[in-house]
Design an enzyme around this catalytic site. Structure first.
Site, PDB file in Angstrom:
ATOM      1  N   HIS A   1       0.860  -1.182   0.000  1.00  0.00           N
ATOM      2  CA  HIS A   1       0.000   0.000   0.000  1.00  0.00           C
ATOM      3  C   HIS A   1       0.891   1.225   0.000  1.00  0.00           C
ATOM      4  CE1 HIS A   1      -3.105   2.838   1.271  1.00  0.00           C
ATOM      5  NE2 HIS A   1      -3.979   1.933   0.853  1.00  0.00           N
TER       6      HIS A   1
ATOM      7  N   ASP B   1      -8.032  -5.123   0.285  1.00  0.00           N
ATOM      8  CA  ASP B   1      -8.543  -5.943  -0.818  1.00  0.00           C
ATOM      9  C   ASP B   1      -8.206  -7.413  -0.671  1.00  0.00           C
ATOM     10  OD1 ASP B   1      -9.739  -3.931  -2.376  1.00  0.00           O
ATOM     11  OD2 ASP B   1      -7.739  -3.200  -2.848  1.00  0.00           O
TER      12      ASP B   1
HETATM   13  N1  ACO Z   1       4.077  -7.682  -4.843  1.00  0.00           N
HETATM   14  C1  ACO Z   1       5.407  -7.709  -5.023  1.00  0.00           C
HETATM   15  N2  ACO Z   1       6.198  -6.619  -4.853  1.00  0.00           N
HETATM   16  C2  ACO Z   1       5.598  -5.464  -4.502  1.00  0.00           C
HETATM   17  C3  ACO Z   1       4.208  -5.376  -4.304  1.00  0.00           C
HETATM   18  C4  ACO Z   1       3.439  -6.540  -4.479  1.00  0.00           C
HETATM   19  N3  ACO Z   1       2.115  -6.517  -4.299  1.00  0.00           N
HETATM   20  N4  ACO Z   1       3.875  -4.104  -3.956  1.00  0.00           N
HETATM   21  C5  ACO Z   1       5.032  -3.417  -3.958  1.00  0.00           C
HETATM   22  N5  ACO Z   1       6.063  -4.232  -4.279  1.00  0.00           N
HETATM   23  C6  ACO Z   1       7.504  -3.877  -4.304  1.00  0.00           C
HETATM   24  C7  ACO Z   1       7.856  -3.058  -5.553  1.00  0.00           C
HETATM   25  O1  ACO Z   1       8.264  -3.897  -6.607  1.00  0.00           O
HETATM   26  C8  ACO Z   1       8.955  -2.193  -5.027  1.00  0.00           C
HETATM   27  O2  ACO Z   1      10.112  -2.979  -4.939  1.00  0.00           O
HETATM   28  P1  ACO Z   1      11.580  -2.306  -5.171  1.00  0.00           P
HETATM   29  O3  ACO Z   1      11.735  -1.287  -4.077  1.00  0.00           O
HETATM   30  O4  ACO Z   1      12.510  -3.458  -5.081  1.00  0.00           O
HETATM   31  O5  ACO Z   1      11.514  -1.673  -6.537  1.00  0.00           O
HETATM   32  C9  ACO Z   1       8.536  -1.884  -3.587  1.00  0.00           C
HETATM   33  O6  ACO Z   1       7.721  -3.008  -3.185  1.00  0.00           O
HETATM   34  C10 ACO Z   1       7.731  -0.593  -3.459  1.00  0.00           C
HETATM   35  O7  ACO Z   1       6.635  -0.661  -4.362  1.00  0.00           O
HETATM   36  P2  ACO Z   1       6.021   0.597  -5.146  1.00  0.00           P
HETATM   37  O8  ACO Z   1       5.327   0.108  -6.366  1.00  0.00           O
HETATM   38  O9  ACO Z   1       7.076   1.650  -5.308  1.00  0.00           O
HETATM   39  O10 ACO Z   1       4.985   1.101  -4.071  1.00  0.00           O
HETATM   40  P3  ACO Z   1       3.768   2.047  -4.367  1.00  0.00           P
HETATM   41  O11 ACO Z   1       3.471   2.737  -3.079  1.00  0.00           O
HETATM   42  O12 ACO Z   1       3.998   2.898  -5.558  1.00  0.00           O
HETATM   43  O13 ACO Z   1       2.594   1.018  -4.741  1.00  0.00           O
HETATM   44  C11 ACO Z   1       0.701  -0.377  -4.659  1.00  0.00           C
HETATM   45  C12 ACO Z   1       1.551   0.673  -3.923  1.00  0.00           C
HETATM   46  C13 ACO Z   1       0.282   0.163  -6.040  1.00  0.00           C
HETATM   47  C14 ACO Z   1      -0.582  -0.625  -3.847  1.00  0.00           C
HETATM   48  C15 ACO Z   1       1.526  -1.674  -4.797  1.00  0.00           C
HETATM   49  O14 ACO Z   1       1.901  -2.160  -3.515  1.00  0.00           O
HETATM   50  C16 ACO Z   1       0.776  -2.763  -5.578  1.00  0.00           C
HETATM   51  O15 ACO Z   1       0.803  -2.764  -6.802  1.00  0.00           O
HETATM   52  N6  ACO Z   1       0.079  -3.693  -4.853  1.00  0.00           N
HETATM   53  C17 ACO Z   1      -0.709  -4.702  -5.510  1.00  0.00           C
HETATM   54  C18 ACO Z   1      -2.027  -4.111  -5.953  1.00  0.00           C
HETATM   55  C19 ACO Z   1      -2.969  -3.854  -4.778  1.00  0.00           C
HETATM   56  O16 ACO Z   1      -3.151  -4.699  -3.899  1.00  0.00           O
HETATM   57  N7  ACO Z   1      -3.595  -2.669  -4.795  1.00  0.00           N
HETATM   58  C20 ACO Z   1      -4.579  -2.289  -3.775  1.00  0.00           C
HETATM   59  C21 ACO Z   1      -4.131  -1.088  -3.013  1.00  0.00           C
HETATM   60  S1  ACO Z   1      -5.256  -0.745  -1.713  1.00  0.00           S
HETATM   61  C22 ACO Z   1      -6.535   0.125  -2.427  1.00  0.00           C
HETATM   62  O17 ACO Z   1      -6.465   0.715  -3.443  1.00  0.00           O
HETATM   63  C23 ACO Z   1      -7.794   0.078  -1.698  1.00  0.00           C
END
Ligand code: ACO
Length: 441
Positions: free
Chosen positions: A318, A375
């Protein structure tokens, strides 16, 4: 950047000093302090004073507004609405009360609550002509596409609540949106399965009425299970508002141009549709089906960690929570209640819990503070309740409408708000002369 305190006639004003190490020139920027959460550097005069913009794609360090509605401490896993913890609201309150709280700032008295509920139920029906609008969609249209269209179309039907300078019209628009969303959502579902639309029943509670419109058919009596109605009401509470997320910011940005509230909420629904936001619970369920069995969890964990593989663990991570999402804790518990009521042993819940256990022990997820978000469990509950996957995000938008409306109203009433107009770091070609086609090489 250094921090300091500056004694002014108004008292002690905190500032930070920014120095351009190319020229040695310094500027002082005021620091604003809220009631909770990090201080913010007020950069409103930054461009005027320095000739530079700030750069923050994705707004990871930017506060775009003042707000007194919702507070999140992502490190501690805290979510407060008007100061009240989400766990207490989910356990002790109901969705109508939470709506009142979000809109008005305080919990209602019994009389205020009863009047509010009457006000909402008064608006549950949809203009009859709107049912023809549904018929213009293809039968296989995604219900979110229908939601965007129908909610936007409300502006064409309710002209007496689109003047945003009139507080009474704003209030009526808010009530209409909250009241009509369950009707609109249920109709989107009925359209997709080819069943007749079911009119709302104002003797039923909000969540109960929604389930009734969703699942009843004219040919039979239908009694909504109180356990399921309570679970749905709780899901609505957990999704009611979440500070300045993508869809809420979309609503605020749309509203900043003085667009009418129905158009703004339609924009919010469009933003929520994306799989990185509201579409994630749908994606969680698809992922759990794809994993299929506990034995395959390690394989998917490896894929989630592989930077060359686009696969991510859906329902994990998140932007704000770097701890367990408090809403996921409530839903995890709710999952068991709903499955018991339905008398089902859902292998997907077992799989989800095992996936969570393994991920939370893995250094990759621990180091990046990736925890289950709201979620992760909501899809399992909703599917156990018989709600098709394509309706998950629709339910989210139904519940989030009150948050969008509260945030939109706060923005309209805030005299410091301007039209939202970010700037950019331009990296395209510099000015050049047009070349006629015959002369291009
Ligand atoms: N699975 C694997 N790796 C992940 C995940 C995941 N679900 N989420 C983040 N990471 C990793 C990224 O690859 C990144 O790694 P790095 O530092 O080695 O490059 C690090 O964790 C940080 O991730 P970001 O994408 O920079 O974090 P951001 O805050 O931009 O993204 C997000 C947040 C979009 C929710 C992301 O965690 C994601 O895509 N999760 C899966 C989708 C999801 O569950 N969305 C629901 C959000 S809650 C809502 O909207 C109600």
């Amino acid at each position: 950047m250094s921090q300091g305190e500056d004694a002014t006639a108004a008292g002690v004003r905190n500032t930070v000093t920014m120095t351009d190490n190319r020229t040695g020139q310094s500027w002082e920027m005021p620091v604003m302090t809220g009631s909770l959460g990090p201080d913010v550097v007020d950069v409103r005069r930054f461009y005027a004073e320095t000739g530079m913009f700030t750069y923050d794609p994705g707004f990871t360090s930017t506060s775009a507004c003042e707000s007194s509605i919702t507070f999140i401490d992502g490190d501690e896993g805290v979510l407060l609405h008007r100061g009240y913890p989400i766990e207490q609201l989910a356990e002790q309150s109901d969705f109508m009360e939470v709506c009142y709280l979000l809109l008005n700032g305080e919990l209602p008295s019994a009389e205020e609550k009863s009047n509010f509920e009457k006000g909402i139920t008064y608006h549950t029906m949809l203009h009859e002509q709107l049912s023809y609008f549904y018929r213009g969609f293809r039968r296989d249209a995604h219900p979110m596409a229908i939601m965007v269209g129908i909610v936007g179309a409300l502006s064409a039907f309710y002209h007496d609540s689109t003047d945003i300078s009139d507080p009474q019209q704003r209030l009526v628009a808010s009530y209409r949106l909250i009241a009509k969303m369950p009707t609109i959502a249920a109709m989107a579902y009925k359209f997709s399965v080819g069943q007749p639309f079911v009119y709302p029943r104002n003797d039923l509670k909000y969540a109960e009425n929604f389930l009734y419109m969703l699942f009843s058919v004219p040919a039979e009596d239908y009694k909504v299970s109180p356990v399921l109605a309570r679970a749905m009401d709780r899901i609505f509470i957990l999704h009611a508002d979440h500070e300045q997320n993508a869809s809420t910011s979309t609503v605020r940005i749309s509203g900043s141009s003085a667009a009418n509230p129905f158009a703004c909420i339609a924009a919010g629904i469009a933003s929520l549709w994306g799989p990185a936001h509201g579409g994630a619970n749908e994606a969680v369920l698809r992922m759990l089906h794809e994993i299929g069995h506990k034995n395959r969890i390690p394989e998917f964990i490896l894929r989630a960690k592989d930077k060359d593989d686009p696969f991510r663990l859906m329902g994990f991570g998140h932007r704000v929570y770097k701890n367990y999402d408090p809403r996921a804790t409530v839903l995890r518990k709710s999952c068991h209640e709903v499955l018991d009521e339905m008398g089902v042993e859902d292998p997907l819940l077992e799989l989800a819990m095992e996936l969570e256990r393994i991920a939370l022990e893995d250094d990759y997820f621990v180091d990046r503070k990736l925890f289950p978000n709201v979620d992760f469990y909501s899809g399992i509950i909703l599917s156990a309740m018989g709600i098709p996957t394509s309706m998950f995000t629709v339910l989210f938008s139904l519940a989030r409408t009150v948050g969008w409306v509260a945030q939109w109203t706060e923005m309209i009433e805030d005299p410091s708000q301007k039209i939202s107009r970010p700037r950019q770091l331009y990296t395209g070609p510099k000015k050049r002369e047009y070349v006629p086609m015959a002369e291009r090489g």
